[in-house]
Motif scaffolding. Structure first.
Motif, PDB file in Angstrom:
ATOM      1  N   VAL A  54       0.838  -1.205   0.000  1.00 53.81           N
ATOM      2  CA  VAL A  54       0.000   0.000   0.000  1.00 53.81           C
ATOM      3  C   VAL A  54       0.870   1.252   0.000  1.00 53.81           C
ATOM      4  O   VAL A  54       0.686   2.160  -0.817  1.00 53.81           O
ATOM      5  N   VAL A  55       1.846   1.298   0.891  1.00 56.22           N
ATOM      6  CA  VAL A  55       2.711   2.477   0.997  1.00 56.22           C
ATOM      7  C   VAL A  55       3.532   2.663  -0.278  1.00 56.22           C
ATOM      8  O   VAL A  55       3.652   3.783  -0.798  1.00 56.22           O
ATOM      9  N   SER A  56       4.081   1.580  -0.808  1.00 55.42           N
ATOM     10  CA  SER A  56       4.919   1.701  -2.012  1.00 55.42           C
ATOM     11  C   SER A  56       4.093   2.094  -3.236  1.00 55.42           C
ATOM     12  O   SER A  56       4.575   2.835  -4.098  1.00 55.42           O
ATOM     13  N   THR A  57       2.842   1.630  -3.316  1.00 56.43           N
ATOM     14  CA  THR A  57       1.988   2.022  -4.437  1.00 56.43           C
ATOM     15  C   THR A  57       1.653   3.507  -4.354  1.00 56.43           C
ATOM     16  O   THR A  57       1.676   4.213  -5.365  1.00 56.43           O
ATOM     17  N   LEU A  58       1.370   3.995  -3.146  1.00 53.00           N
ATOM     18  CA  LEU A  58       1.117   5.440  -2.971  1.00 53.00           C
ATOM     19  C   LEU A  58       2.347   6.258  -3.362  1.00 53.00           C
ATOM     20  O   LEU A  58       2.237   7.257  -4.081  1.00 53.00           O
ATOM     21  N   LEU A  59       3.512   5.836  -2.885  1.00 50.44           N
ATOM     22  CA  LEU A  59       4.752   6.551  -3.189  1.00 50.44           C
ATOM     23  C   LEU A  59       5.062   6.502  -4.684  1.00 50.44           C
ATOM     24  O   LEU A  59       5.386   7.537  -5.296  1.00 50.44           O
ATOM     25  N   SER A  83      -4.206   3.687 -10.192  1.00 51.86           N
ATOM     26  CA  SER A  83      -2.876   3.101 -10.098  1.00 51.86           C
ATOM     27  C   SER A  83      -2.894   1.859  -9.216  1.00 51.86           C
ATOM     28  O   SER A  83      -2.254   0.853  -9.532  1.00 51.86           O
ATOM     29  N   ALA A  84      -3.637   1.926  -8.120  1.00 52.08           N
ATOM     30  CA  ALA A  84      -3.760   0.762  -7.241  1.00 52.08           C
ATOM     31  C   ALA A  84      -4.426  -0.395  -7.983  1.00 52.08           C
ATOM     32  O   ALA A  84      -4.040  -1.557  -7.810  1.00 52.08           O
ATOM     33  N   GLY A  85      -5.399  -0.084  -8.821  1.00 49.84           N
ATOM     34  CA  GLY A  85      -6.042  -1.125  -9.618  1.00 49.84           C
ATOM     35  C   GLY A  85      -5.076  -1.780 -10.574  1.00 49.84           C
ATOM     36  O   GLY A  85      -5.068  -3.012 -10.724  1.00 49.84           O
ATOM     37  N   SER A  86      -4.226  -0.984 -11.209  1.00 47.43           N
ATOM     38  CA  SER A  86      -3.248  -1.569 -12.130  1.00 47.43           C
ATOM     39  C   SER A  86      -2.187  -2.352 -11.369  1.00 47.43           C
ATOM     40  O   SER A  86      -1.697  -3.372 -11.859  1.00 47.43           O
ATOM     41  N   ALA A  87      -1.841  -1.911 -10.163  1.00 49.72           N
ATOM     42  CA  ALA A  87      -0.883  -2.658  -9.337  1.00 49.72           C
ATOM     43  C   ALA A  87      -1.489  -3.986  -8.897  1.00 49.72           C
ATOM     44  O   ALA A  87      -0.805  -5.017  -8.882  1.00 49.72           O
TER      45      ALA A  87
END
Length: 171
Positions: A54-59, A83-87
């Protein structure tokens, strides 16, 4: 006019954006792998992995908004969600690749596992880059284009004395 030129210069081309994507995303991924290992010494690994993801996707989304795709500002909440969806989709691709490997080989060696995981991760990364560039951060470029002044054209009218044949040719 200068604003439009500045906007064009701030938006990197596909190759430059991909290089920045690899550097930013790869850098965050490398730091994340160490962070998961460190955090897993205090809490269960699955929880550590989820928190760091979660933190790395936000960053990474912030870095991609500011540097990779030339947005020049902070990512919006909508961009973070996309972006979270693509991750998440990339995560599923790597999990499926590993499941398929374990279905095909009862006890695959570490080298084969790494090769399959990294190949699936690279494939998912390329797809994620395309989604981020063409969907998630594309609005920034189109908004910049819509800020430009409209072009006004003057269209001449045929004279009233012109015949219908000449009007058809003019059209």
């Amino acid at each position: 006019m200068e604003t439009a030129q500045g906007q064009q210069q701030a938006t990197p081309g596909a190759v430059a954006a991909f290089a920045r994507f690899v550097l930013c995303g790869g850098g965050v991924g490398l730091v994340s792998s160490f962070a998961v290992t460190a955090l897993a010494s205090w809490i269960p690994w699955a929880l550590a992995n989820a928190l760091i993801t979660v933190v790395s996707t936000l960053l990474a989304t912030e870095l991609h908004a500011r540097f990779t795709f030339g947005a020049g500002g902070r990512a919006t909440w909508r961009q973070h969600v996309q972006s979270a969806g693509s991750a998440a989709a990339a995560y599923i691709v790597t999990c499926v690749a590993m499941l398929v490997l374990h279905q095909l080989a009862a006890e695959p060696g570490a080298l084969l596992q790494q090769a399959v995981y990294l190949s699936a991760s690279a494939l998912a990364g390329v797809a994620r880059f395309a989604v981020l560039r063409l969907v998630v951060f594309a609005r920034n470029r189109s908004q910049g284009a819509s800020d430009a002044r409209p072009v006004h054209m003057t269209v001449g009218r045929p004279s009233v004395t012109a015949g219908s044949a000449s009007l058809c040719r003019a059209a």
